[in-house]
Design an enzyme around this catalytic site. Structure first.
Site, PDB file in Angstrom:
ATOM      1  N   SER A 198       0.840  -1.202   0.000  1.00 52.46           N
ATOM      2  CA  SER A 198       0.000   0.000   0.000  1.00 52.46           C
ATOM      3  C   SER A 198       0.870   1.245   0.000  1.00 52.46           C
ATOM      4  O   SER A 198       1.650   1.471   0.934  1.00 52.46           O
ATOM      5  CB  SER A 198      -0.897   0.007   1.235  1.00 52.46           C
ATOM      6  OG  SER A 198      -1.455   1.294   1.376  1.00 52.46           O
ATOM      7  N   HIS A 249      -1.367  -1.376  -4.092  1.00 51.66           N
ATOM      8  CA  HIS A 249      -2.624  -1.058  -3.419  1.00 51.66           C
ATOM      9  C   HIS A 249      -2.705   0.454  -3.222  1.00 51.66           C
ATOM     10  O   HIS A 249      -1.806   1.064  -2.637  1.00 51.66           O
ATOM     11  CB  HIS A 249      -2.668  -1.797  -2.084  1.00 51.66           C
ATOM     12  CG  HIS A 249      -3.948  -1.658  -1.328  1.00 51.66           C
ATOM     13  ND1 HIS A 249      -5.059  -2.433  -1.596  1.00 51.66           N
ATOM     14  CD2 HIS A 249      -4.295  -0.843  -0.302  1.00 51.66           C
ATOM     15  CE1 HIS A 249      -6.036  -2.105  -0.754  1.00 51.66           C
ATOM     16  NE2 HIS A 249      -5.602  -1.137   0.042  1.00 51.66           N
ATOM     17  N   ASP A 293      -4.911   3.475  -1.680  1.00 54.07           N
ATOM     18  CA  ASP A 293      -5.970   3.800  -0.723  1.00 54.07           C
ATOM     19  C   ASP A 293      -6.533   5.187  -0.992  1.00 54.07           C
ATOM     20  O   ASP A 293      -5.870   6.200  -0.761  1.00 54.07           O
ATOM     21  CB  ASP A 293      -5.421   3.744   0.704  1.00 54.07           C
ATOM     22  CG  ASP A 293      -5.157   2.314   1.145  1.00 54.07           C
ATOM     23  OD1 ASP A 293      -6.086   1.495   1.090  1.00 54.07           O
ATOM     24  OD2 ASP A 293      -4.010   2.023   1.540  1.00 54.07           O
ATOM     25  N   MET A 340      -9.179   7.887   0.110  1.00 55.06           N
ATOM     26  CA  MET A 340     -10.020   8.259   1.265  1.00 55.06           C
ATOM     27  C   MET A 340     -10.551   9.670   1.063  1.00 55.06           C
ATOM     28  O   MET A 340      -9.827  10.542   0.585  1.00 55.06           O
ATOM     29  CB  MET A 340      -9.206   8.210   2.553  1.00 55.06           C
ATOM     30  CG  MET A 340      -8.499   6.882   2.789  1.00 55.06           C
ATOM     31  SD  MET A 340      -7.775   6.851   4.436  1.00 55.06           S
ATOM     32  CE  MET A 340      -6.738   5.400   4.331  1.00 55.06           C
ATOM     33  N   HIS A 357      -8.493   0.832  -3.596  1.00 55.43           N
ATOM     34  CA  HIS A 357      -9.367   0.599  -2.443  1.00 55.43           C
ATOM     35  C   HIS A 357     -10.074   1.911  -2.112  1.00 55.43           C
ATOM     36  O   HIS A 357      -9.479   2.821  -1.533  1.00 55.43           O
ATOM     37  CB  HIS A 357      -8.507   0.105  -1.270  1.00 55.43           C
ATOM     38  CG  HIS A 357      -9.260  -0.126  -0.002  1.00 55.43           C
ATOM     39  ND1 HIS A 357      -8.626  -0.306   1.207  1.00 55.43           N
ATOM     40  CD2 HIS A 357     -10.595  -0.221   0.262  1.00 55.43           C
ATOM     41  CE1 HIS A 357      -9.536  -0.480   2.156  1.00 55.43           C
ATOM     42  NE2 HIS A 357     -10.739  -0.430   1.613  1.00 55.43           N
ATOM     43  N   MET A 409     -12.234   4.096  -0.073  1.00 57.87           N
ATOM     44  CA  MET A 409     -12.876   4.329   1.228  1.00 57.87           C
ATOM     45  C   MET A 409     -13.594   5.665   1.112  1.00 57.87           C
ATOM     46  O   MET A 409     -13.164   6.692   1.671  1.00 57.87           O
ATOM     47  CB  MET A 409     -11.809   4.332   2.332  1.00 57.87           C
ATOM     48  CG  MET A 409     -11.330   2.918   2.664  1.00 57.87           C
ATOM     49  SD  MET A 409      -9.745   2.917   3.509  1.00 57.87           S
ATOM     50  CE  MET A 409      -8.665   2.983   2.097  1.00 57.87           C
ATOM     51  N   MET A 468     -11.248  -6.143   5.994  1.00 57.40           N
ATOM     52  CA  MET A 468     -10.403  -5.246   6.782  1.00 57.40           C
ATOM     53  C   MET A 468     -10.000  -5.956   8.068  1.00 57.40           C
ATOM     54  O   MET A 468     -10.852  -6.482   8.787  1.00 57.40           O
ATOM     55  CB  MET A 468     -11.157  -3.958   7.147  1.00 57.40           C
ATOM     56  CG  MET A 468     -11.514  -3.044   5.980  1.00 57.40           C
ATOM     57  SD  MET A 468     -10.129  -2.488   4.962  1.00 57.40           S
ATOM     58  CE  MET A 468      -9.081  -1.661   6.169  1.00 57.40           C
ATOM     59  N   ASP A 496      -6.470  -6.650   4.672  1.00 61.58           N
ATOM     60  CA  ASP A 496      -5.875  -5.313   4.656  1.00 61.58           C
ATOM     61  C   ASP A 496      -5.871  -4.734   6.059  1.00 61.58           C
ATOM     62  O   ASP A 496      -6.928  -4.548   6.662  1.00 61.58           O
ATOM     63  CB  ASP A 496      -6.697  -4.424   3.702  1.00 61.58           C
ATOM     64  CG  ASP A 496      -6.119  -3.027   3.538  1.00 61.58           C
ATOM     65  OD1 ASP A 496      -5.030  -2.756   4.070  1.00 61.58           O
ATOM     66  OD2 ASP A 496      -6.783  -2.208   2.865  1.00 61.58           O
TER      67      ASP A 496
END
Ligand code: DX5
Ligand code: ZN
Length: 222
Positions: free
Chosen positions: A10, A34, A36, A38, A67, A69, A138, A176
Site C-alpha cells: 500500500s 494497493h 488507498d 479516502m 481501495h 474508502m 479489513m 488489509d
C-alpha cells in the site's frame, strides 16, 4: 491448483512526494500496487484521488488495486476503472446496490471488489460473491495505516473462504490492515490469498526485500 498468493504493497505508507519512485521500488517484487483512496467522509482521513491515480498509472506497468474508502462510490468508482485500474474495491457500507456497482465496474474493464470494514458482518454478503472478483476483509478499522492487526477478523476470512470453496468460485480473498511478518501466516491459514501491506513494506529499509520475506511466509516463490 490454488492461485499463488498476491502481495499488494500500500502506497499509503510511502512518501507522497515521491510516489513514482515508491512504485518503482517494488516493481519485480510486488504483484499489485494497493492505492488507498479516502475522502474525509467515509473515513476521517483524506488521501489521493483520481488525478493522482491517472498520473501514477503512466509511471508503472504494475496492476493497480484501488481501495475506495469513499461515500457515493457509484459516482467515482467507474473513473478508476477507466483510468486503467486492474481491480476497484468499494465498501459494502457505502452502497445500497453492490451487485449493480460490480457490474458497472466489470463493464468498464476492471475487476470488482467488495470491502467489509471491521464492524460489518460478512454473512449478509456471502450470496453476492458470484458477482465480484475480490473480497477485501479489513483486519483493522478502515481509515489509517499503521494500526494493529485484529485477529478476531479472521473468522470473517474463514467464512468467505468456506463459501468460495463450497461454491467453487473464482474470487480473490484479500486482507488489509496490520499485515506484517508476524501476522501474515495466520491470515493465510484462515484462507486469505491476497495481502495488503503498507507499513511492513514501505517502513522497511528495502521494500522489495520486505515483500520477498512476506511472500516466503505464505508459500510463494520469488
Ligand atoms: C487503511 C488502508 C490500508 C493501509 C494498511 O485503511 O486501507 O490499506 O494502507 O496499512 P498497514 O499495512 O500499515 O496497516
Ligand atoms: Zn487499503
Amino acid at each position: 491448483m490454488e492461485p499463488s498468493p498476491i502481495i499488494a504493497p500500500s502506497i499509503l505508507a510511502a512518501d507522497f512526494a515521491r510516489l513514482a519512485d515508491a512504485v518503482h521500488a517494488i516493481e519485480g517484487a510486488a504483484d499489485w500496487v494497493h492505492v488507498d483512496v479516502m475522502d474525509n467522509h467515509f473515513v476521517p482521513n483524506l488521501t489521493i484521488g483520481l488525478p493522482v491515480v491517472q498520473s501514477l498509472r503512466k509511471a508503472t506497468s504494475l496492476p493497480f488495486d484501488v481501495h475506495l474508502m469513499i461515500t457515493d462510490p457509484e459516482r467515482w468508482a467507474p473513473g478508476y476503472a477507466e483510468a486503467g485500474a486492474y481491480n476497484v474495491t468499494f465498501h459494502a457500507e457505502a452502497t445500497d446496490d453492490p451487485v449493480a456497482l460490480a457490474k458497472t465496474l466489470r463493464a468498464a474493464g476492471a475487476k470488482a471488489g467488495l470491502a467489509i470494514d471491521r464492524d460489518t458482518p460478512v454473512e449478509p454478503y456471502l450470496d453476492l460473491l458470484p458477482h465480484v472478483d475480490t473480497v477485501l476483509i479489513m483486519t483493522i478499522k478502515a481509515g489509517f495505516g499503521g494500526q494493529k492487526f485484529l485477529p478476531e477478523m479472521l473468522g470473517k476470512v474463514r467464512e468467505v473462504r468456506r463459501r468460495i470453496h463450497s461454491d467453487n468460485l473464482e474470487v480473490r480473498l484479500e486482507v488489509d490492515g496490520g499485515i506484517a511478518a508476524d501476522t501474515i501466516e495466520q491470515a493465510a491459514e484462515a484462507g486469505a490469498d491476497a495481502f495488503v501491506a503498507g507499513t511492513a513494506v514501505y517502513g522497511a529499509q528495502d521494500p522489495a526485500e520486505a515483500i520477498g520475506k512476506l511472500r516466503a511466509l505464505v508459500g510463494g516463490v520469488g
